[in-house]
Write a protein that holds these residues in place. Sequence first.
Motif, short mmCIF file in Angstrom:
data_model
loop_
_atom_site.label_atom_id
_atom_site.label_comp_id
_atom_site.label_asym_id
_atom_site.label_seq_id
_atom_site.Cartn_x
_atom_site.Cartn_y
_atom_site.Cartn_z
N ASN A 139 -17.53 14.67 45.35
CA ASN A 139 -16.53 14.48 43.95
C ASN A 139 -15.73 16.10 44.03
N ALA A 140 -16.43 17.06 44.33
CA ALA A 140 -15.75 18.41 44.12
C ALA A 140 -14.72 18.37 45.26
N LEU A 141 -14.89 17.96 46.35
CA LEU A 141 -13.86 17.97 47.34
C LEU A 141 -12.48 16.95 47.11
N PHE A 142 -12.93 15.88 46.23
CA PHE A 142 -11.95 15.08 45.74
C PHE A 142 -11.06 15.75 44.92
N GLU A 143 -11.78 16.53 43.90
CA GLU A 143 -11.01 17.22 43.00
C GLU A 143 -10.17 18.31 43.60
N THR A 144 -10.68 18.92 44.80
CA THR A 144 -10.00 20.12 45.34
C THR A 144 -8.65 19.26 45.81
N ALA A 145 -8.58 18.13 46.35
CA ALA A 145 -7.41 17.33 46.71
C ALA A 145 -6.54 17.30 45.37
N THR A 146 -6.99 16.73 44.25
CA THR A 146 -6.20 16.67 43.21
C THR A 146 -5.77 18.18 42.61
N SER A 147 -6.54 18.90 42.79
CA SER A 147 -6.42 20.49 42.11
C SER A 147 -5.20 20.99 43.16
N THR A 148 -5.35 20.79 44.30
CA THR A 148 -4.60 21.47 45.14
C THR A 148 -2.96 20.95 44.96
N ALA A 149 -3.08 19.49 44.51
CA ALA A 149 -1.82 18.85 44.37
C ALA A 149 -1.07 19.63 42.91
N ARG A 150 -1.84 19.95 41.99
CA ARG A 150 -1.66 20.55 40.74
C ARG A 150 -1.08 21.94 41.11
N LEU A 151 -1.54 22.36 42.00
CA LEU A 151 -1.03 23.79 42.55
C LEU A 151 0.44 23.58 43.11
N ILE A 152 0.65 22.93 43.97
CA ILE A 152 1.90 22.65 44.73
C ILE A 152 3.01 21.81 43.89
N GLY A 153 2.34 20.64 43.15
CA GLY A 153 3.32 19.51 42.63
C GLY A 153 4.06 20.16 41.60
N PRO A 154 3.58 21.08 40.46
CA PRO A 154 4.33 21.40 39.13
C PRO A 154 5.51 22.61 39.79
N ALA A 155 4.98 23.37 40.77
CA ALA A 155 5.83 24.43 40.94
C ALA A 155 7.14 23.78 41.92
N GLY A 156 6.73 22.73 42.77
CA GLY A 156 7.91 22.18 43.37
C GLY A 156 8.66 21.26 42.50
N ALA A 157 8.06 20.72 41.44
CA ALA A 157 8.71 19.79 40.61
C ALA A 157 9.78 20.75 39.59
N GLY A 158 9.21 22.11 39.29
CA GLY A 158 10.05 22.92 38.55
C GLY A 158 11.29 23.37 39.39
N PHE A 159 11.31 23.56 40.56
CA PHE A 159 12.40 23.86 41.34
C PHE A 159 13.37 22.73 41.60
N LEU A 160 12.81 21.46 41.54
CA LEU A 160 13.29 20.35 41.95
C LEU A 160 13.98 19.73 40.71
N ILE A 161 13.56 19.91 39.70
CA ILE A 161 14.11 19.81 38.16
C ILE A 161 15.25 20.56 38.08
N ALA A 162 15.23 21.80 38.39
CA ALA A 162 16.51 22.74 38.17
C ALA A 162 17.47 22.23 39.12
N GLN A 163 17.16 21.71 40.30
CA GLN A 163 18.19 21.54 41.21
C GLN A 163 18.81 19.97 40.94
N PHE A 164 18.03 18.96 40.85
CA PHE A 164 18.50 17.76 40.86
C PHE A 164 17.96 16.76 39.43
N GLY A 165 17.51 17.40 38.41
CA GLY A 165 17.50 16.80 37.13
C GLY A 165 15.75 16.25 37.29
N ALA A 166 15.25 16.04 35.95
CA ALA A 166 13.93 15.84 35.86
C ALA A 166 13.58 14.20 36.41
N LEU A 167 14.29 13.33 36.01
CA LEU A 167 14.05 11.97 36.24
C LEU A 167 14.11 11.52 37.73
N ASN A 168 14.89 12.48 38.67
CA ASN A 168 15.05 12.04 40.16
C ASN A 168 13.83 12.63 40.70
#
Length: 409
Positions: free
Chosen positions: A154-183
């Motif tokens: 379960n800890a490793l399962f949450e590692t996958a989730t939390s690693t996605a939380r680390l990468i996903g929002p930062a990437g989303a912040g860049f993509l939102i600025a470039q292409f818009g939130a809904l895209n």
Amino acid sequence: MKTAPDGSEKTATASSPLRSWQFRKVLTAEFITSLGTQMTTLALPWFVLTTSGSPARMGLVFLIQILPVPLLSMWAGLLVARWGPRRVTIVGDLANAVLVASVPALYLAEMLPFWALLVIVALIGCVASGYLSAQRVLLAEAIGSDEGAVTAGNALFETATSTARLIGPAGAGFLIAQFGALNVLWIDAASFALSAALLTGLPRRVPRPEAAAAHNMTEGVRYLLRDPVLRTMSLAALGYGALMPVVLLALPVMARTRYDSDPHVAGWLLSAWGGGTALGTLVVARLARRISPTRLAAWGGVGAAVALWFLPWDQPALTTALTVAAGCMFLPAVTAPAVALMTLRPPEHLRPHVVPVFGALVFTASPVAYAVAGVLFEQFAVGTVLAGVAVGASLCSLVLLSLVRTPAD
């Protein structure tokens, strides 16, 4: 095979969940869907907040999405018992892919009024009611019944989730600025489709008829209330279910009010949440076989409470991100043992019914928290609201500390 201290044999999977190819598939699918979902976690509320200017509307979107989970969780347990966790997870992936893709598709067609968005997120919540418990049961099937291995898994399962939380929002912040939130939502839809394809390779298991009996749903509730450890864990989970959504909702609000409405800052704050959790899950995976689940949860609660007391201060974005990361670093020490105990302590035929009840307790408080937090952030300074969160987290830590004197078996 390995020999346990009591003389019984243990499989290699019990000592290392990663040795199971089934576990690796489930873990990979979780990471892929979590990566897309974490992008949506920033993109969707950012779209609502920037277009309406209303934190209350943003909170309403969270509320409508999470509300079906506690309302349908017990019935979802019946569905998992009858269909099996593999089938429920795959169907859930496909349904989520269609629902998430419909948001940008309708927006491009100029057919996305606010009420339609609420209907879509409500349907996503309906899917999640069965999807979340199915994932955990599927995880347990892939690992086995060793308590330390399941906690580590379960800890490793949450590692996958939390690693996605680390990468996903930062990437989303860049993509939102470039292409818009809904895209950004197109990526989330594709991630669910890919997960469904991965999980089709798992072996089919025929559900046991007695596990799908309707009366087991009531027995699951009774078992949860009778067991002192599960009852205490559930009480703490109810508290965290009310508190952590407030922190999550506070992050884009802080980016807007403290940091000049910068989506990059919002992305980094959410990434700090994921980064701290990822670090915590790795530590928990190493400690799971050395420390009992109850003691691990107790000290995790204390650490989270201490860190959250620093969050209300008005401070630079960097130190806010570090504070968020520090607080979230301790949460896996609470959640991984809790899920492991909820999965393993009940008899096997009751597990599909106890796990959803536990999930329902966590999510019962979340809809109220999202709705109330949106209003609170309109009426009070964000620091004042977060000070209240720190008080609540301190109370939860006291509840978990009572487990240190409670035997785990």
